[in-house]
Design a protein around this motif. Structure first.
Motif, PDB file in Angstrom:
ATOM      1  N   PRO A  32     -11.105 -46.103  13.114  1.00  0.00           N
ATOM      2  CA  PRO A  32     -11.842 -47.217  13.728  1.00  0.00           C
ATOM      3  C   PRO A  32     -10.983 -48.476  13.854  1.00  0.00           C
ATOM      4  O   PRO A  32     -10.447 -48.981  12.868  1.00  0.00           O
ATOM      5  CB  PRO A  32     -13.006 -47.449  12.755  1.00  0.00           C
ATOM      6  N   THR A  33     -10.867 -48.986  15.054  1.00  0.00           N
ATOM      7  CA  THR A  33     -10.071 -50.201  15.273  1.00  0.00           C
ATOM      8  C   THR A  33     -10.728 -51.426  14.640  1.00  0.00           C
ATOM      9  O   THR A  33     -10.066 -52.447  14.452  1.00  0.00           O
ATOM     10  CB  THR A  33      -9.886 -50.449  16.784  1.00  0.00           C
ATOM     11  N   ALA A  34     -12.010 -51.321  14.290  1.00  0.00           N
ATOM     12  CA  ALA A  34     -12.702 -52.441  13.639  1.00  0.00           C
ATOM     13  C   ALA A  34     -12.031 -52.812  12.322  1.00  0.00           C
ATOM     14  O   ALA A  34     -12.050 -53.979  11.916  1.00  0.00           O
ATOM     15  CB  ALA A  34     -14.162 -52.097  13.398  1.00  0.00           C
ATOM     16  N   PHE A  35     -11.426 -51.838  11.648  1.00  0.00           N
ATOM     17  CA  PHE A  35     -10.740 -52.147  10.396  1.00  0.00           C
ATOM     18  C   PHE A  35      -9.586 -53.129  10.634  1.00  0.00           C
ATOM     19  O   PHE A  35      -9.369 -54.068   9.878  1.00  0.00           O
ATOM     20  CB  PHE A  35     -10.197 -50.872   9.749  1.00  0.00           C
ATOM     21  N   LEU A  36      -8.848 -52.889  11.699  1.00  0.00           N
ATOM     22  CA  LEU A  36      -7.720 -53.767  12.016  1.00  0.00           C
ATOM     23  C   LEU A  36      -8.211 -55.145  12.432  1.00  0.00           C
ATOM     24  O   LEU A  36      -7.620 -56.168  12.082  1.00  0.00           O
ATOM     25  CB  LEU A  36      -6.872 -53.142  13.127  1.00  0.00           C
ATOM     26  N   GLN A  37      -9.318 -55.175  13.166  1.00  0.00           N
ATOM     27  CA  GLN A  37      -9.848 -56.440  13.666  1.00  0.00           C
ATOM     28  C   GLN A  37     -10.385 -57.329  12.554  1.00  0.00           C
ATOM     29  O   GLN A  37     -10.127 -58.544  12.537  1.00  0.00           O
ATOM     30  CB  GLN A  37     -10.964 -56.168  14.679  1.00  0.00           C
ATOM     31  N   TYR A  38     -11.115 -56.732  11.607  1.00  0.00           N
ATOM     32  CA  TYR A  38     -11.803 -57.540  10.595  1.00  0.00           C
ATOM     33  C   TYR A  38     -11.102 -57.570   9.244  1.00  0.00           C
ATOM     34  O   TYR A  38     -11.246 -58.544   8.496  1.00  0.00           O
ATOM     35  CB  TYR A  38     -13.244 -57.045  10.421  1.00  0.00           C
ATOM     36  N   LEU A  39     -10.358 -56.531   8.912  1.00  0.00           N
ATOM     37  CA  LEU A  39      -9.698 -56.498   7.609  1.00  0.00           C
ATOM     38  C   LEU A  39      -8.230 -56.884   7.680  1.00  0.00           C
ATOM     39  O   LEU A  39      -7.626 -57.219   6.661  1.00  0.00           O
ATOM     40  CB  LEU A  39      -9.833 -55.095   6.997  1.00  0.00           C
ATOM     41  N   GLY A  40      -7.653 -56.844   8.875  1.00  0.00           N
ATOM     42  CA  GLY A  40      -6.265 -57.266   9.041  1.00  0.00           C
ATOM     43  C   GLY A  40      -5.319 -56.486   8.155  1.00  0.00           C
ATOM     44  O   GLY A  40      -5.295 -55.253   8.152  1.00  0.00           O
ATOM     45  N   ARG A  41      -4.549 -57.214   7.354  1.00  0.00           N
ATOM     46  CA  ARG A  41      -3.565 -56.567   6.480  1.00  0.00           C
ATOM     47  C   ARG A  41      -4.220 -55.732   5.387  1.00  0.00           C
ATOM     48  O   ARG A  41      -3.564 -54.885   4.772  1.00  0.00           O
ATOM     49  CB  ARG A  41      -2.650 -57.613   5.849  1.00  0.00           C
TER      50      ARG A  41
END
Length: 211
Positions: free
Chosen positions: A14-23
């Motif tokens: 899920p790309t949402a992890f990159l969007q909201y959790l960042g590093r």
């Protein structure tokens, strides 16, 4: 049942992890069940351990409504009320995503989870890959952020003042995701933070997306 690993480079990650959790986004996650559930709209559920009785009843009624309308609910389902909500949902036919605060690899499945997993409507998902054998307070907080990142909207029926759930709520409001609650006196702290009235947001949203 065997678990599968989903890496950042995989199409199912899920790309949402990159969007909201960042590093803090996990490099890989573990899954048991139907990963296609991740593609649908998802509502997260978080609640403090101790919850007023009137809010418990309203939450159960709402969760039953979600079950009837086919809403996909995601959560850790750890607190007593959350566990009862999971039991209600598992008696339906709609998808559910359960995220334990520990690794699910080689985890012994509960009997009530096996059928829904085989039916393709229960997905177990974890950001802890082979490293977190037991749930802890720290892993629960990490799991909650993981759940919230995946969700399209969030319901917090109750968060005690200065609790971990309230602190999570404060962070989630900065993500500019819809965060909702019941507008009752016990939730005055959440209302003051700017949490939305679920009757004015979640219910119309669900009706629109279940047509």
């Amino acid at each position: 049942m065997d678990s599968a690993r989903i890496h950042k480079e995989d199409k199912d990650y899920p790309t949402a992890f990159l969007q909201y959790l960042g590093r803090d986004a996990p490099d890989e996650i573990s899954a048991i069940g139907n990963v296609d559930i991740l593609r649908g709209q998802k509502t997260a559920l978080f609640c403090s351990v101790k919850c007023p009785g009137n809010i418990i009843l309203r939450t159960y009624d709402l969760v039953k409504k979600w079950r009837e309308e086919g809403v996909t609910v995601i959560g850790g389902f750890h607190s007593p009320m959350e566990q009862e909500c999971l039991s209600i949902l598992l008696r339906g036919r709609q998808p559910v995503i359960l995220c334990p605060a520990r690794s699910i690899e080689r985890m012994r499945l509960q009997a009530e989870h096996k059928g829904p997993i085989r039916d393709g409507r229960l997905l177990l998902l974890s950001p802890f890959v082979d490293k977190q054998k037991r749930a802890t307070s720290a892993s629960a907080m990490e799991r909650n952020r993981f759940v919230a990142a995946l969700a399209d909207e969030i319901l917090i029926p109750y968060a005690a003042g200065n609790s971990k759930t309230e602190h999570l709520c404060r962070e989630l409001l900065t993500w500019e995701k819809p965060v909702c609650t019941f507008y009752v006196e016990a939730n005055s702290n959440l209302v003051a933070l700017g949490v939305r009235n679920h009757e004015l947001y979640i219910t119309p949203y669900i009706m629109q997306h279940s047509l």
